[in-house]
Scaffold this motif. Structure first.
Motif, PDB file in Angstrom:
ATOM      1  N   SER A 298       0.677  -1.025   0.185  1.00  0.00           N
ATOM      2  CA  SER A 298       0.026  -0.111   0.150  1.00  0.00           C
ATOM      3  C   SER A 298       1.043   1.331   0.198  1.00  0.00           C
ATOM      4  O   SER A 298       0.316   2.446  -0.478  1.00  0.00           O
ATOM      5  N   PHE A 299       2.299   1.237   0.395  1.00  0.00           N
ATOM      6  CA  PHE A 299       2.964   2.401   0.626  1.00  0.00           C
ATOM      7  C   PHE A 299       3.206   2.798  -0.792  1.00  0.00           C
ATOM      8  O   PHE A 299       3.504   4.065  -1.134  1.00  0.00           O
ATOM      9  N   TYR A 300       3.561   2.054  -1.872  1.00  0.00           N
ATOM     10  CA  TYR A 300       3.923   2.443  -3.361  1.00  0.00           C
ATOM     11  C   TYR A 300       2.495   3.053  -3.942  1.00  0.00           C
ATOM     12  O   TYR A 300       2.799   3.976  -4.409  1.00  0.00           O
ATOM     13  N   VAL A 301       1.332   2.618  -3.625  1.00  0.00           N
ATOM     14  CA  VAL A 301       0.242   3.364  -4.097  1.00  0.00           C
ATOM     15  C   VAL A 301       0.351   4.925  -3.515  1.00  0.00           C
ATOM     16  O   VAL A 301      -0.071   5.878  -4.181  1.00  0.00           O
ATOM     17  N   PHE A 302       0.356   4.718  -2.135  1.00  0.00           N
ATOM     18  CA  PHE A 302       0.403   6.006  -1.398  1.00  0.00           C
ATOM     19  C   PHE A 302       1.413   7.053  -1.979  1.00  0.00           C
ATOM     20  O   PHE A 302       1.206   8.316  -2.241  1.00  0.00           O
ATOM     21  N   VAL A 303       2.459   6.629  -2.119  1.00  0.00           N
ATOM     22  CA  VAL A 303       3.641   7.372  -2.639  1.00  0.00           C
ATOM     23  C   VAL A 303       3.500   7.789  -4.281  1.00  0.00           C
ATOM     24  O   VAL A 303       3.659   9.141  -4.674  1.00  0.00           O
ATOM     25  N   GLY A 304       2.895   6.935  -4.676  1.00  0.00           N
ATOM     26  CA  GLY A 304       2.696   7.355  -6.361  1.00  0.00           C
ATOM     27  C   GLY A 304       1.342   8.374  -6.507  1.00  0.00           C
ATOM     28  O   GLY A 304       1.616   9.412  -7.183  1.00  0.00           O
ATOM     29  N   LYS A 305       0.429   8.284  -5.685  1.00  0.00           N
ATOM     30  CA  LYS A 305      -0.528   9.466  -5.845  1.00  0.00           C
ATOM     31  C   LYS A 305       0.095  10.760  -5.113  1.00  0.00           C
ATOM     32  O   LYS A 305      -0.496  11.787  -5.495  1.00  0.00           O
ATOM     33  N   TRP A 306       1.047  10.504  -4.128  1.00  0.00           N
ATOM     34  CA  TRP A 306       1.267  11.805  -3.468  1.00  0.00           C
ATOM     35  C   TRP A 306       2.299  12.440  -4.519  1.00  0.00           C
ATOM     36  O   TRP A 306       2.312  13.568  -4.493  1.00  0.00           O
ATOM     37  N   SER A 307       2.802  11.888  -5.218  1.00  0.00           N
ATOM     38  CA  SER A 307       3.880  12.346  -6.267  1.00  0.00           C
ATOM     39  C   SER A 307       2.931  13.168  -7.398  1.00  0.00           C
ATOM     40  O   SER A 307       3.511  14.186  -8.125  1.00  0.00           O
ATOM     41  N   ASP A 308       1.731  12.733  -7.535  1.00  0.00           N
ATOM     42  CA  ASP A 308       0.937  13.943  -8.541  1.00  0.00           C
ATOM     43  C   ASP A 308       0.644  15.130  -7.930  1.00  0.00           C
ATOM     44  O   ASP A 308       0.500  15.939  -8.579  1.00  0.00           O
ATOM     45  N   ARG A 309       0.853  15.190  -6.671  1.00  0.00           N
ATOM     46  CA  ARG A 309       0.909  16.682  -5.977  1.00  0.00           C
ATOM     47  C   ARG A 309       1.994  17.099  -5.857  1.00  0.00           C
ATOM     48  O   ARG A 309       2.217  18.451  -6.084  1.00  0.00           O
ATOM     49  N   VAL A 310       3.055  16.550  -5.504  1.00  0.00           N
ATOM     50  CA  VAL A 310       4.283  17.085  -4.966  1.00  0.00           C
ATOM     51  C   VAL A 310       5.467  17.118  -6.195  1.00  0.00           C
ATOM     52  O   VAL A 310       6.492  17.479  -6.076  1.00  0.00           O
ATOM     53  N   GLY A 311       5.220  16.313  -7.313  1.00  0.00           N
ATOM     54  CA  GLY A 311       6.114  15.984  -8.028  1.00  0.00           C
ATOM     55  C   GLY A 311       6.872  14.742  -7.907  1.00  0.00           C
ATOM     56  O   GLY A 311       6.739  13.881  -6.962  1.00  0.00           O
ATOM     57  N   ARG A 312       7.541  14.116  -8.860  1.00  0.00           N
ATOM     58  CA  ARG A 312       8.173  13.005  -8.837  1.00  0.00           C
ATOM     59  C   ARG A 312       9.645  12.838  -8.116  1.00  0.00           C
ATOM     60  O   ARG A 312      10.045  11.929  -7.313  1.00  0.00           O
ATOM     61  N   LYS A 313      10.193  14.220  -8.014  1.00  0.00           N
ATOM     62  CA  LYS A 313      11.569  14.227  -7.364  1.00  0.00           C
ATOM     63  C   LYS A 313      11.502  14.143  -5.860  1.00  0.00           C
ATOM     64  O   LYS A 313      12.482  13.438  -5.218  1.00  0.00           O
ATOM     65  N   LYS A 314      10.631  14.746  -5.521  1.00  0.00           N
ATOM     66  CA  LYS A 314      10.796  14.944  -3.775  1.00  0.00           C
ATOM     67  C   LYS A 314      10.701  13.429  -3.140  1.00  0.00           C
ATOM     68  O   LYS A 314      11.638  13.438  -2.341  1.00  0.00           O
ATOM     69  N   PRO A 315       9.924  12.754  -3.344  1.00  0.00           N
ATOM     70  CA  PRO A 315       9.794  11.494  -2.731  1.00  0.00           C
ATOM     71  C   PRO A 315      11.076  10.425  -2.962  1.00  0.00           C
ATOM     72  O   PRO A 315      11.798   9.958  -1.858  1.00  0.00           O
ATOM     73  N   ILE A 316      11.766  10.519  -4.210  1.00  0.00           N
ATOM     74  CA  ILE A 316      12.882  10.083  -4.323  1.00  0.00           C
ATOM     75  C   ILE A 316      14.063  10.324  -3.345  1.00  0.00           C
ATOM     76  O   ILE A 316      14.886   9.659  -2.741  1.00  0.00           O
ATOM     77  N   ILE A 317      14.138  11.810  -3.375  1.00  0.00           N
ATOM     78  CA  ILE A 317      15.062  12.443  -2.710  1.00  0.00           C
ATOM     79  C   ILE A 317      15.144  12.198  -1.140  1.00  0.00           C
ATOM     80  O   ILE A 317      15.967  11.848  -0.633  1.00  0.00           O
ATOM     81  N   ILE A 318      13.698  12.321  -0.687  1.00  0.00           N
ATOM     82  CA  ILE A 318      13.606  11.975   0.760  1.00  0.00           C
ATOM     83  C   ILE A 318      13.815  10.535   0.960  1.00  0.00           C
ATOM     84  O   ILE A 318      14.756  10.369   2.028  1.00  0.00           O
ATOM     85  N   GLY A 319      13.493   9.463   0.119  1.00  0.00           N
ATOM     86  CA  GLY A 319      13.694   8.234   0.480  1.00  0.00           C
ATOM     87  C   GLY A 319      15.243   8.126   0.440  1.00  0.00           C
ATOM     88  O   GLY A 319      15.692   7.208   1.247  1.00  0.00           O
TER      89      GLY A 319
END
Length: 554
Positions: A298-319
């Motif tokens: 479920s975490f992958y779905v949450f992050v994918g949906k989150w990236s639609d709002r904040v962009g793709r770069k931010k989750p990857i850098i944070i992770g």
């Protein structure tokens, strides 16, 4: 050059989107199940297909064969990327899933090394090659197919189900093994029952083909084909298209290098660590990974949906940044919770090894090299999860808390005798080498740490299918994203269990293999900060570093 307008596309209905996501995700789950079942059963396959006395070498050989499949993924990416960009997304990943299902079932039919000798591992390697080729075409096809059906504002959410499906394949492999354990007596499962999960692939193949045959071609590819804009040679154009070399470099190191090493560390290294040096009961390890993996999907779905709002770069850098900080503490925590007695004994009764030529050679038996007695002792201690202090000396000595331990010369003639003898001697000093069954509180702690590792994986993986689809032009998208993805996943990630295992066997430190992940992620983080497009998600044609779309000259 004249600029062409984007092909007009009909918005898919909700029903069509559900079918696209469901069929693509189910096929991806089944295909990754086929690939991962080998790694899940590695501890049994080492005895079925390799005739070696050294337990560590046996496991390294299994991981070597596991890595062979990954080594051929880039070739599959080139081959099926070419077909996907030339002939279409749908039929290409129908071929890949068929190859994967047949090759996986084949592993379940191979006689053991005791029956046909060296032919057994050779056949396994050939089937792993076919699996690697098939997987090289699968991910790109499924990810692009969903991305090209998705509206831009939901692309991260819709494609995240493909990312979750990769974890789903791992979870399904464990679920099937657990079911087989429940239905088949333990001795029979080791003797022949391990074949059942491989043979089950035929049924999964049938389901996957049935679902995927219902799909129509991607609307983006259909529009390009109607307009005569498909690439003539997608492989060549992937490296000659303006700006694509930089994008491929970023996709390889700044995206795939990060996500794949974190993923395999979280799941496979976690499993090997608990089952190996921590000596946790096999069934308990499988249950822990099953529960953790199922929740982590479920975490992958949450992050994918989150990236639609904040962009793709931010989750990857944070992770990636969090991984550099938390990776070692997470595994230290797993060790203290999984086998607290071993850690306590090591602190209260430190082990010292004194001797000449105290270097381990994990591949000595394979290449008929003679390993020193000290090297053999170190190898046994490492495989048992026992930390030690090493001192050079004229004669081999093993001491626990300063007390010398008598070493039987017969131990160094047989690996099993050596393991049993050293473990028996150390057990008198508080070391517990029995199968571990952590209490309820510790089990919850282990699940929590595995979920933490799963979240690090999701942050660096959940939005990747959308990001890679947006980074490359549609006419060469299949090839351009598949090539760096599968080079990174195939070599940086696929060789991780083998490389980490060699590092551990060579250093004697059960945590030292984590440095491989840490270094790859650290380099990838620098590349990601530099190269991943920031800001809100954008189609390729709208991207600031993308050239304007242009017609393909005949």
């Amino acid at each position: 050059m004249t600029e062409t307008a984007k092909p007009a596309q009909r918005e898919p209905s909700d029903k069509e989107i559900r079918l696209v996501i469901g069929a693509s995700s189910a096929g991806t789950i089944f295909e990754w199940y086929d690939f991962f079942i080998y790694g899940t059963l590695a501890y049994i396959l080492k005895d079925a297909f390799y005739d070696v006395d050294n337990e560590t070498l046996g496991l390294l050989l299994v991981w070597s064969t596991f890595a062979v499949g990954f080594a051929f993924r880039p070739i599959g990416a080139i081959l099926f990327g070419f077909l996907g960009d030339r002939l279409g997304r749908k039929y290409t990943f129908l071929v890949t899933v068929t190859l994967m299902g047949i090759a996986t079932a084949g592993v379940g039919l191979i006689p053991t090394v005791a029956t046909i000798g060296i032919a057994a591992p050779i056949i396994v390697i050939l089937l792993r090659v076919i699996q690697g080729l098939a997987l090289g075409g699968e991910y790109g096809g499924a990810a692009i197919y969903v991305a090209e059906h998705a509206p831009p504002e939901k692309r991260g959410f819709y494609t995240s189900f493909i990312q979750a499906s990769v974890a789903g394949g791992f979870v399904l492999s464990i679920a099937v093994v657990l079911a087989c354990r429940w239905l088949i007596p333990a001795d029979d499962f080791v003797a022949w029952g391990w074949r059942v999960p491989f043979l089950l692939s035929i049924i999964l193949l049938g389901i996957s083909l049935w679902m995927r045959l219902k799909l129509s071609e991607s609307p983006v590819f259909r529009a390009m084909k109607e307009a005569g804009e498909t690439a003539r040679n997608p492989f060549v154009e992937s490296f000659t298209y303006p700006g694509n070399k930089k994008r491929i470099f970023v996709a390889l190191f700044g995206i795939t290098g990060i996500l794949t090493t974190i993923w395999y560390t979280a799941f496979f290294s976690g499993m090997s660590f608990l089952r190996g040096p921590m000596n946790v009961d096999d069934l308990t390890v499988e249950l822990l990974l099953f529960v953790s993996g199922l929740i982590a999907m479920s975490f992958y779905v949450f992050v994918g949906k989150w990236s639609d709002r904040v962009g793709r770069k931010k989750p990857i850098i944070i992770g990636a940044a969090l991984t550099l900080v938390l990776l070692f503490p997470a595994f230290w925590g797993l060790g203290s919770l999984a086998n607290p007695g071993l850690e306590r004994a090591a602190q209260e009764t430190p082990i010292t090894v004194i001797g000449p030529q105290c270097e381990t050679d994990p591949f000595a038996e394979l290449f008929n090299r003679e390993q020193t007695q000290c090297g053999k002792a170190l190898e046994t201690l490492t495989a048992s999860g026992v930390p030690y202090t090493l001192t050079e000396g004229p004669n081999l000595q093993l001491a626990a808390g300063g007390q010398p331990i008598a070493l039987d010369p017969a131990w160094f003639e047989d690996g099993t005798a050596r393991r049993d003898g050293i473990r028996s001697a150390l057990s008198e000093y508080g070391f517990d080498f029995s199968k571990q069954q952590p209490d309820a509180v510790n089990l919850l702690g282990i699940v929590g740490l595995l979920l933490g590792l799963g979240m690090l994986s999701a942050l660096t993986y959940g939005s990747v299918a959308a990001l890679l689809s947006e980074m490359f032009p549609p006419k060469i998208r299949y090839s351009s994203m598949s090539i760096p993805y599968h080079i990174g996943a195939g070599y940086l990630g696929g060789f991780l269990p083998l490389i980490a295992g060699v590092i551990v066997a060579s250093t004697g430190n059960i945590y030292s293999g984590l440095w491989y992940t840490w270094i790859v992620v650290a380099f990838g983080l620098i590349v990601a900060i530099w190269g991943i497009p920031g800001g809100p998600p954008r189609d390729f044609e709208d991207s600031g570093d993308a050239p304007p779309a242009s017609p393909v000259t005949p």
